[in-house]
Design an enzyme around this catalytic site. Structure first.
Site, PDB file in Angstrom:
ATOM      1  N   CYS A   2       0.839  -1.206   0.000  1.00 48.40           N
ATOM      2  CA  CYS A   2       0.000   0.000   0.000  1.00 48.40           C
ATOM      3  C   CYS A   2       0.873   1.254   0.000  1.00 48.40           C
ATOM      4  O   CYS A   2       2.069   1.209   0.289  1.00 48.40           O
ATOM      5  CB  CYS A   2      -0.969  -0.016   1.196  1.00 48.40           C
ATOM      6  N   ASP A  28       0.138  15.757   5.371  1.00 49.92           N
ATOM      7  CA  ASP A  28      -0.810  15.299   4.351  1.00 49.92           C
ATOM      8  C   ASP A  28      -0.568  16.095   3.058  1.00 49.92           C
ATOM      9  O   ASP A  28      -0.371  17.310   3.110  1.00 49.92           O
ATOM     10  CB  ASP A  28      -2.253  15.509   4.851  1.00 49.92           C
ATOM     11  N   HIS A  44       1.854  -2.631   8.763  1.00 49.49           N
ATOM     12  CA  HIS A  44       0.583  -2.475   8.044  1.00 49.49           C
ATOM     13  C   HIS A  44      -0.587  -3.010   8.870  1.00 49.49           C
ATOM     14  O   HIS A  44      -0.650  -4.200   9.191  1.00 49.49           O
ATOM     15  CB  HIS A  44       0.616  -3.192   6.685  1.00 49.49           C
ATOM     16  N   ASN A  82     -10.744   8.057   9.854  1.00 50.85           N
ATOM     17  CA  ASN A  82     -11.778   7.570   8.954  1.00 50.85           C
ATOM     18  C   ASN A  82     -11.637   6.056   8.900  1.00 50.85           C
ATOM     19  O   ASN A  82     -10.567   5.548   8.524  1.00 50.85           O
ATOM     20  CB  ASN A  82     -11.601   8.189   7.564  1.00 50.85           C
ATOM     21  N   GLY A  88     -15.358   6.888   5.188  1.00 50.62           N
ATOM     22  CA  GLY A  88     -14.666   7.666   4.159  1.00 50.62           C
ATOM     23  C   GLY A  88     -13.175   7.381   4.076  1.00 50.62           C
ATOM     24  O   GLY A  88     -12.402   8.198   3.565  1.00 50.62           O
ATOM     25  N   HIS A  93      -4.580   1.834   5.258  1.00 50.68           N
ATOM     26  CA  HIS A  93      -3.470   1.645   6.208  1.00 50.68           C
ATOM     27  C   HIS A  93      -3.794   2.620   7.330  1.00 50.68           C
ATOM     28  O   HIS A  93      -3.874   3.833   7.077  1.00 50.68           O
ATOM     29  CB  HIS A  93      -2.128   1.974   5.516  1.00 50.68           C
ATOM     30  N   HIS A  95      -4.432   5.328   9.838  1.00 50.74           N
ATOM     31  CA  HIS A  95      -3.798   6.628  10.040  1.00 50.74           C
ATOM     32  C   HIS A  95      -4.705   7.538  10.845  1.00 50.74           C
ATOM     33  O   HIS A  95      -5.923   7.526  10.670  1.00 50.74           O
ATOM     34  CB  HIS A  95      -3.429   7.298   8.708  1.00 50.74           C
ATOM     35  N   HIS A  97      -5.482  11.470  11.473  1.00 49.73           N
ATOM     36  CA  HIS A  97      -5.283  12.830  10.982  1.00 49.73           C
ATOM     37  C   HIS A  97      -5.165  13.743  12.202  1.00 49.73           C
ATOM     38  O   HIS A  97      -6.040  13.713  13.084  1.00 49.73           O
ATOM     39  CB  HIS A  97      -6.497  13.308  10.172  1.00 49.73           C
TER      40      HIS A  97
HETATM   41  P1  AMP Z   1      -8.410   8.880   4.444  1.00 48.30           P
HETATM   42  O1  AMP Z   1      -9.484   9.443   3.557  1.00 48.30           O
HETATM   43  O2  AMP Z   1      -8.710   9.022   5.917  1.00 48.30           O
HETATM   44  O3  AMP Z   1      -8.008   7.498   4.064  1.00 48.30           O
HETATM   45  O4  AMP Z   1      -7.166   9.841   4.241  1.00 48.30           O
HETATM   46  C1  AMP Z   1      -6.110   9.589   3.365  1.00 48.30           C
HETATM   47  C2  AMP Z   1      -5.256  10.817   3.370  1.00 48.30           C
HETATM   48  O5  AMP Z   1      -3.998  10.494   2.815  1.00 48.30           O
HETATM   49  C3  AMP Z   1      -5.819  11.980   2.537  1.00 48.30           C
HETATM   50  O6  AMP Z   1      -5.990  13.121   3.374  1.00 48.30           O
HETATM   51  C4  AMP Z   1      -4.758  12.205   1.464  1.00 48.30           C
HETATM   52  O7  AMP Z   1      -4.582  13.557   1.142  1.00 48.30           O
HETATM   53  C5  AMP Z   1      -3.527  11.611   2.121  1.00 48.30           C
HETATM   54  N1  AMP Z   1      -2.480  11.118   1.228  1.00 48.30           N
HETATM   55  C6  AMP Z   1      -2.630  10.266   0.192  1.00 48.30           C
HETATM   56  N2  AMP Z   1      -1.436  10.005  -0.372  1.00 48.30           N
HETATM   57  C7  AMP Z   1      -0.507  10.710   0.339  1.00 48.30           C
HETATM   58  C8  AMP Z   1       0.905  10.854   0.248  1.00 48.30           C
HETATM   59  N3  AMP Z   1       1.624  10.225  -0.689  1.00 48.30           N
HETATM   60  N4  AMP Z   1       1.526  11.660   1.144  1.00 48.30           N
HETATM   61  C9  AMP Z   1       0.807  12.321   2.082  1.00 48.30           C
HETATM   62  N5  AMP Z   1      -0.520  12.202   2.232  1.00 48.30           N
HETATM   63  C10 AMP Z   1      -1.178  11.417   1.360  1.00 48.30           C
END
Ligand code: AMP
Length: 118
Positions: A2, A28, A44, A82, A88, A93, A95, A97
């Site tokens: 991922c 982000d 992971h 999320n 959403g 993976h 995370h 925010h």
């Molecule tokens: P979620 O919708 O909670 O899965 O959030 C995924 C987050 O990952 C989004 O806010 C994206 O902007 C962020 N994101 C995706 N790819 C990257 C990346 N390569 N580096 C930093 N943030 C990322």
């Protein structure tokens, strides 16, 4: 693998804020607030629903450290996870925010603005 595992492996670059053996914090790419950080476990785990209490016990102080590094600990910040499709979640993976750097709004989260939930 991922996209966040690729960031952990160094195959995709990130704007790193902090890391230790088990966790990584980075900006982000599509910030929703003046400060928008993602905190991930290096291992992971697909979503919050599947994280163990043991890992969360270590992740919590790491998130608090990140907030201090960014000087958000006094003013405050918002933590968002999320989880799954209705939550959403786009990157499967786990995370957190961390959002801050201004007084955040508390927006309507569903399309029907007139619906009352209580
Ligand atoms: P979620 O919708 O909670 O899965 O959030 C995924 C987050 O990952 C989004 O806010 C994206 O902007 C962020 N994101 C995706 N790819 C990257 C990346 N390569 N580096 C930093 N943030 C990322």
């Amino acid at each position: 693998m991922c996209i966040f595992c690729k960031i952990v492996q160094g195959e995709i670059p990130c704007n790193k804020v902090h890391e230790n053996d088990e966790f990584l914090a980075f900006h982000d790419v599509n910030p929703k607030a003046p400060i928008h950080i993602l905190v991930i476990p290096k291992k992971h785990i697909d979503k919050f629903q599947n994280v163990t209490p043991e890992l969360m016990a270590k992740m919590t102080p790491f998130i608090q450290e990140v907030a201090k590094i960014l000087e958000l600990d006094q003013r405050g910040y918002r933590l968002i996870v999320n989880n799954g499709e209705d939550g959403g979640q786009e990157v499967m993976h786990l995370h957190f925010h961390i959002l801050g750097g201004t007084k955040l709004l508390w927006p309507q989260l569903t399309p029907d603005e007139n619906k009352k939930y209580l």
